[in-house]
Scaffold this motif. Structure first.
Motif, PDB file in Angstrom:
ATOM      1  N   ALA A   1       7.578 -11.718  -2.029  1.00  0.00           N
ATOM      2  CA  ALA A   1       8.983 -11.657  -2.445  1.00  0.00           C
ATOM      3  C   ALA A   1       9.102 -11.542  -3.962  1.00  0.00           C
ATOM      4  CB  ALA A   1       9.729 -12.895  -1.953  1.00  0.00           C
ATOM      5  N   ASP A   2       8.257 -12.248  -4.698  1.00  0.00           N
ATOM      6  CA  ASP A   2       8.312 -12.179  -6.153  1.00  0.00           C
ATOM      7  C   ASP A   2       7.933 -10.782  -6.647  1.00  0.00           C
ATOM      8  OD1 ASP A   2       8.635 -13.167  -8.767  1.00  0.00           O
ATOM      9  OD2 ASP A   2       6.505 -13.646  -8.933  1.00  0.00           O
ATOM     10  N   LEU A   3       6.896 -10.216  -6.066  1.00  0.00           N
ATOM     11  CA  LEU A   3       6.486  -8.882  -6.482  1.00  0.00           C
ATOM     12  C   LEU A   3       7.510  -7.825  -6.069  1.00  0.00           C
ATOM     13  CD1 LEU A   3       4.352  -7.279  -7.917  1.00  0.00           C
ATOM     14  CD2 LEU A   3       2.953  -7.307  -5.850  1.00  0.00           C
ATOM     15  N   GLU A   4       8.140  -8.010  -4.928  1.00  0.00           N
ATOM     16  CA  GLU A   4       9.197  -7.088  -4.489  1.00  0.00           C
ATOM     17  C   GLU A   4      10.339  -7.055  -5.481  1.00  0.00           C
ATOM     18  OE1 GLU A   4       9.750  -4.882  -2.321  1.00  0.00           O
ATOM     19  OE2 GLU A   4       8.589  -5.194  -0.488  1.00  0.00           O
ATOM     20  N   GLN A   5      10.807  -8.237  -5.894  1.00  0.00           N
ATOM     21  CA  GLN A   5      11.957  -8.258  -6.796  1.00  0.00           C
ATOM     22  C   GLN A   5      11.602  -7.704  -8.171  1.00  0.00           C
ATOM     23  OE1 GLN A   5      12.705 -10.343  -9.629  1.00  0.00           O
ATOM     24  NE2 GLN A   5      10.634 -11.255  -9.639  1.00  0.00           N
ATOM     25  N   ALA A   6      10.339  -7.887  -8.607  1.00  0.00           N
ATOM     26  CA  ALA A   6       9.915  -7.344  -9.899  1.00  0.00           C
ATOM     27  C   ALA A   6       9.841  -5.826  -9.846  1.00  0.00           C
ATOM     28  CB  ALA A   6       8.577  -7.947 -10.297  1.00  0.00           C
ATOM     29  N   LEU A   7       9.316  -5.276  -8.753  1.00  0.00           N
ATOM     30  CA  LEU A   7       9.202  -3.830  -8.610  1.00  0.00           C
ATOM     31  C   LEU A   7      10.567  -3.174  -8.453  1.00  0.00           C
ATOM     32  CD1 LEU A   7       6.085  -3.589  -6.252  1.00  0.00           C
ATOM     33  CD2 LEU A   7       6.213  -2.827  -8.630  1.00  0.00           C
ATOM     34  N   ALA A   8      11.519  -3.887  -7.927  1.00  0.00           N
ATOM     35  CA  ALA A   8      12.865  -3.333  -7.735  1.00  0.00           C
ATOM     36  C   ALA A   8      13.494  -2.908  -9.048  1.00  0.00           C
ATOM     37  CB  ALA A   8      13.752  -4.341  -7.015  1.00  0.00           C
ATOM     38  N   ALA A   9      13.086  -3.548 -10.145  1.00  0.00           N
ATOM     39  CA  ALA A   9      13.660  -3.234 -11.459  1.00  0.00           C
ATOM     40  C   ALA A   9      12.980  -2.061 -12.133  1.00  0.00           C
ATOM     41  CB  ALA A   9      13.556  -4.472 -12.357  1.00  0.00           C
ATOM     42  N   VAL A  10      11.877  -1.558 -11.555  1.00  0.00           N
ATOM     43  CA  VAL A  10      11.137  -0.444 -12.165  1.00  0.00           C
ATOM     44  C   VAL A  10      11.849   0.867 -11.852  1.00  0.00           C
ATOM     45  CG1 VAL A  10       8.948   0.813 -12.157  1.00  0.00           C
ATOM     46  CG2 VAL A  10       8.958  -1.686 -12.018  1.00  0.00           C
TER      47      VAL A  10
ATOM     48  N   GLU B   1       0.816  -1.212   0.000  1.00  0.00           N
ATOM     49  CA  GLU B   1       0.000   0.000   0.000  1.00  0.00           C
ATOM     50  C   GLU B   1       0.853   1.266   0.000  1.00  0.00           C
ATOM     51  OE1 GLU B   1      -3.876   1.798   2.392  1.00  0.00           O
ATOM     52  OE2 GLU B   1      -2.605   0.303   3.355  1.00  0.00           O
ATOM     53  N   LYS B   2       1.965   1.257   0.689  1.00  0.00           N
ATOM     54  CA  LYS B   2       2.825   2.444   0.761  1.00  0.00           C
ATOM     55  C   LYS B   2       4.204   2.183   0.145  1.00  0.00           C
ATOM     56  CE  LYS B   2       0.460   4.063   4.933  1.00  0.00           C
ATOM     57  NZ  LYS B   2      -0.384   5.018   4.174  1.00  0.00           N
ATOM     58  N   HIS B   3       4.274   1.245  -0.773  1.00  0.00           N
ATOM     59  CA  HIS B   3       5.538   0.909  -1.416  1.00  0.00           C
ATOM     60  C   HIS B   3       5.981   2.052  -2.331  1.00  0.00           C
ATOM     61  CE1 HIS B   3       8.426  -1.306  -3.914  1.00  0.00           C
ATOM     62  NE2 HIS B   3       8.433  -2.243  -2.973  1.00  0.00           N
ATOM     63  N   PRO B   4       7.274   2.394  -2.346  1.00  0.00           N
ATOM     64  CA  PRO B   4       7.737   3.525  -3.167  1.00  0.00           C
ATOM     65  C   PRO B   4       7.552   3.337  -4.665  1.00  0.00           C
ATOM     66  CG  PRO B   4       9.591   2.283  -2.245  1.00  0.00           C
ATOM     67  CD  PRO B   4       8.361   1.801  -1.550  1.00  0.00           C
ATOM     68  N   LYS B   5       7.450   2.111  -5.134  1.00  0.00           N
ATOM     69  CA  LYS B   5       7.259   1.869  -6.564  1.00  0.00           C
ATOM     70  C   LYS B   5       5.775   1.698  -6.939  1.00  0.00           C
ATOM     71  CE  LYS B   5      11.685   1.775  -7.486  1.00  0.00           C
ATOM     72  NZ  LYS B   5      12.375   0.585  -7.996  1.00  0.00           N
ATOM     73  N   VAL B   6       4.913   1.875  -5.961  1.00  0.00           N
ATOM     74  CA  VAL B   6       3.481   1.674  -6.173  1.00  0.00           C
ATOM     75  C   VAL B   6       2.747   2.995  -5.988  1.00  0.00           C
ATOM     76  CG1 VAL B   6       1.395   0.544  -5.295  1.00  0.00           C
ATOM     77  CG2 VAL B   6       3.528  -0.752  -5.507  1.00  0.00           C
ATOM     78  N   ALA B   7       2.011   3.411  -7.031  1.00  0.00           N
ATOM     79  CA  ALA B   7       1.232   4.650  -6.942  1.00  0.00           C
ATOM     80  C   ALA B   7      -0.064   4.437  -6.174  1.00  0.00           C
ATOM     81  CB  ALA B   7       0.941   5.168  -8.348  1.00  0.00           C
ATOM     82  N   GLN B   8      -0.666   3.252  -6.314  1.00  0.00           N
ATOM     83  CA  GLN B   8      -1.932   2.981  -5.637  1.00  0.00           C
ATOM     84  C   GLN B   8      -2.214   1.485  -5.648  1.00  0.00           C
ATOM     85  OE1 GLN B   8      -5.393   4.661  -7.569  1.00  0.00           O
ATOM     86  NE2 GLN B   8      -6.632   4.636  -5.711  1.00  0.00           N
ATOM     87  N   VAL B   9      -2.752   0.988  -4.541  1.00  0.00           N
ATOM     88  CA  VAL B   9      -3.261  -0.374  -4.470  1.00  0.00           C
ATOM     89  C   VAL B   9      -4.784  -0.291  -4.439  1.00  0.00           C
ATOM     90  CG1 VAL B   9      -3.406  -2.505  -3.130  1.00  0.00           C
ATOM     91  CG2 VAL B   9      -1.242  -1.277  -3.262  1.00  0.00           C
TER      92      VAL B   9
ATOM     93  N   GLY C   1       6.475   1.313 -16.684  1.00  0.00           N
ATOM     94  CA  GLY C   1       6.784   0.721 -15.388  1.00  0.00           C
ATOM     95  C   GLY C   1       5.948  -0.514 -15.103  1.00  0.00           C
ATOM     96  N   ALA C   2       4.656  -0.454 -15.464  1.00  0.00           N
ATOM     97  CA  ALA C   2       3.772  -1.592 -15.210  1.00  0.00           C
ATOM     98  C   ALA C   2       4.175  -2.806 -16.030  1.00  0.00           C
ATOM     99  CB  ALA C   2       2.331  -1.199 -15.524  1.00  0.00           C
ATOM    100  N   VAL C   3       4.453  -2.582 -17.312  1.00  0.00           N
ATOM    101  CA  VAL C   3       4.845  -3.690 -18.185  1.00  0.00           C
ATOM    102  C   VAL C   3       6.176  -4.285 -17.737  1.00  0.00           C
ATOM    103  CG1 VAL C   3       5.501  -4.313 -20.542  1.00  0.00           C
ATOM    104  CG2 VAL C   3       3.518  -2.841 -20.143  1.00  0.00           C
ATOM    105  N   LYS C   4       7.099  -3.431 -17.318  1.00  0.00           N
ATOM    106  CA  LYS C   4       8.395  -3.923 -16.864  1.00  0.00           C
ATOM    107  C   LYS C   4       8.257  -4.746 -15.589  1.00  0.00           C
ATOM    108  CE  LYS C   4      13.192  -2.448 -16.232  1.00  0.00           C
ATOM    109  NZ  LYS C   4      14.125  -1.287 -16.266  1.00  0.00           N
ATOM    110  N   ALA C   5       7.389  -4.300 -14.685  1.00  0.00           N
ATOM    111  CA  ALA C   5       7.160  -5.052 -13.452  1.00  0.00           C
ATOM    112  C   ALA C   5       6.554  -6.420 -13.764  1.00  0.00           C
ATOM    113  CB  ALA C   5       6.245  -4.269 -12.523  1.00  0.00           C
TER     114      ALA C   5
ATOM    115  N   LYS D   1       8.398 -13.817 -11.576  1.00  0.00           N
ATOM    116  CA  LYS D   1       8.830 -15.193 -11.832  1.00  0.00           C
ATOM    117  C   LYS D   1       7.816 -16.229 -11.347  1.00  0.00           C
ATOM    118  CE  LYS D   1      13.688 -13.804 -11.423  1.00  0.00           C
ATOM    119  NZ  LYS D   1      14.967 -13.969 -10.660  1.00  0.00           N
ATOM    120  N   LEU D   2       7.155 -15.933 -10.233  1.00  0.00           N
ATOM    121  CA  LEU D   2       6.183 -16.872  -9.682  1.00  0.00           C
ATOM    122  C   LEU D   2       4.796 -16.616 -10.282  1.00  0.00           C
ATOM    123  CD1 LEU D   2       5.599 -19.153  -7.675  1.00  0.00           C
ATOM    124  CD2 LEU D   2       5.244 -17.412  -5.914  1.00  0.00           C
ATOM    125  N   PHE D   3       4.415 -15.358 -10.366  1.00  0.00           N
ATOM    126  CA  PHE D   3       3.137 -15.012 -10.993  1.00  0.00           C
ATOM    127  C   PHE D   3       3.186 -15.362 -12.479  1.00  0.00           C
ATOM    128  CE2 PHE D   3       2.997 -12.365  -7.255  1.00  0.00           C
ATOM    129  CZ  PHE D   3       1.648 -12.245  -6.945  1.00  0.00           C
TER     130      PHE D   3
END
Length: 383
Positions: A374-383, A274-282, A318-322, A327-329
């Motif tokens: 963890a999978d979503l964290e690592q994907a967002l890290a590349a954005v 919800e408050k992740h720096p790479k996330v504009a809104q959940v 950013g969304a497409v890159k994430a 890897k799991l999703f």
């Protein structure tokens, strides 16, 4: 089951498929009835009530019985797809009728209505999903025969107040039909809030294993409008196949376990990002900051569903890159299976879609919540 245990909970009714055993052998798993035709008696009657496979089938009846019990309705119909279920309701309208439908809804139904509504002589008017004052005004202006609602709505997950929508519909003699695919009867039973018909893309949570295409309708009353829908299935031939019905029946036996697990995972993911720096809104109705949270908390019990959307910083790129980095999703269409899926909806729906370009839709499965995070964290890290 209902006879021996009249007060059995929905979980028990689903798990035991109403407690039916096969009479010849006593098997606890119902068989698949695949016959396409049935023998007449010497007097030319059909004493068992089955004539031909297009209008009726025993395996389909058994699955319909479970769904009717879960939704607390009077009758159910299973058809070949969710689209068959939805369009069956609209086809039961008469030329000159008006239907009010939500601005944000499953894109396949929206596309079909835009293409064929006028062809069938039915006027389609859109209303804001969560604005009951606007719905009231449109209802007074257009005097619809049908109000269609979808809650939570795909893929923005806005919430429609079903009790108020039912009041508005019935004030002008209209039917309220609700697409409750995402909520499922585990979390919400629209008929209890005044809805007349509940629709499910049974491909999704009701089956839950990504191996069946199916649709379902449940009615509060088996009235004349319902009989028109029954006639459409019979005459057009949209009944689902017996093997698919058997798979659906199997899937519904674990419905409560799967939906609750997926809902718990979705809530954990929504809170984490919800408050992740790479996330504009959940976008998730279980979050207190969601515009429809209060209504959802009132009409949904035991959870807020396994679907959520995340708007990623960096826009479409950013969304497409994430999504590409996950890897799991699995990057795949559909929802409600035991495996977690992700999709960039704007790319799927096209330029006329109301969905923001930075939005990713997630169908959360029943895997470990820590693995999914963890999978979503690592994907967002590349954005």
């Amino acid at each position: 089951m209902s006879k021996n245990f009249p007060d059995a909970s929905p979980e028990t009714l689903a798990a035991q498929a109403l407690g039916v055993t096969e009479p010849l052998t006593g098997a606890v798993t119902p068989p698949v009835y695949i016959a396409s035709t049935f023998e007449r008696e010497a007097d030319l009657e059909y004493k068992n009530g089955f004539i031909y496979g297009r209008p009726d089938n025993q395996t389909v009846r058994q699955a319909e019985g479970v769904l009717t019990a879960l939704e607390g309705g009077a009758a159910s119909l299973l058809v070949a797809s969710g689209m068959s279920a939805a369009t069956g309701v609209f086809l039961a309208l008469k030329p000159g009728d008006t239907a009010l439908v939500p601005e944000v809804m499953y894109w396949g139904i929206r596309k079909w209505l835009n293409a064929w509504g006028a062809e069938w002589g039915v006027a389609i008017v859109y209303y804001p999903n969560d604005d009951m004052a606007a719905l009231q005004a449109l209802t007074q202006k257009h005097k619809p025969a049908l109000i269609w609602a979808e809650t939570p709505s795909n893929p923005m997950w806005s919430i429609t107040d079903l009790k108020e929508a039912a009041r508005i519909a019935h004030s002008v003699g209209a039917k309220l039909a609700v697409d409750s695919t995402v909520a499922t009867p585990v979390l919400s039973r629209p008929l209890e809030h005044g809805a007349d018909i509940v629709m499910h893309s049974a491909t999704k949570y009701l089956n839950g294993h990504s191996d069946v295409i199916a649709g379902a309708l449940v009615t509060r009353e088996a009235d004349d409008f319902w009989q028109r829908i029954v006639g459409i299935r019979k005459d057009i031939g949209t009944i689902m196949g017996p093997f698919e019905a058997w798979l659906l029946l199997r899937g519904m036996r674990t419905l409560h376990v799967r939906v609750r697990a997926a809902s718990a995972n979705a809530m954990a993911i929504a809170r984490h990002f919800e408050k992740h720096p790479k996330v504009a809104q959940v976008l998730y109705p279980g979050l207190p900051g969601h515009a429809g949270h209060a209504v959802a908390a009132r009409q949904m019990t035991g959870g807020f569903g396994g679907m959520l959307s995340i708007r990623v910083t960096g826009g479409k790129e950013g969304a497409v890159k994430a999504a590409a980095g996950l890897k799991l999703f699995k990057r795949a269409t559909s929802l409600g299976g035991v495996e977690s899926l992700v999709e960039h909806r704007r790319s799927i729906e096209g330029p006329e879609s109301p969905v923001p370009e930075d939005l990713l839709r997630f169908s959360i499965g029943i895997e470990s919540e820590s693995d999914l995070i963890a999978d979503l964290e690592q994907a967002l890290a590349a954005v």
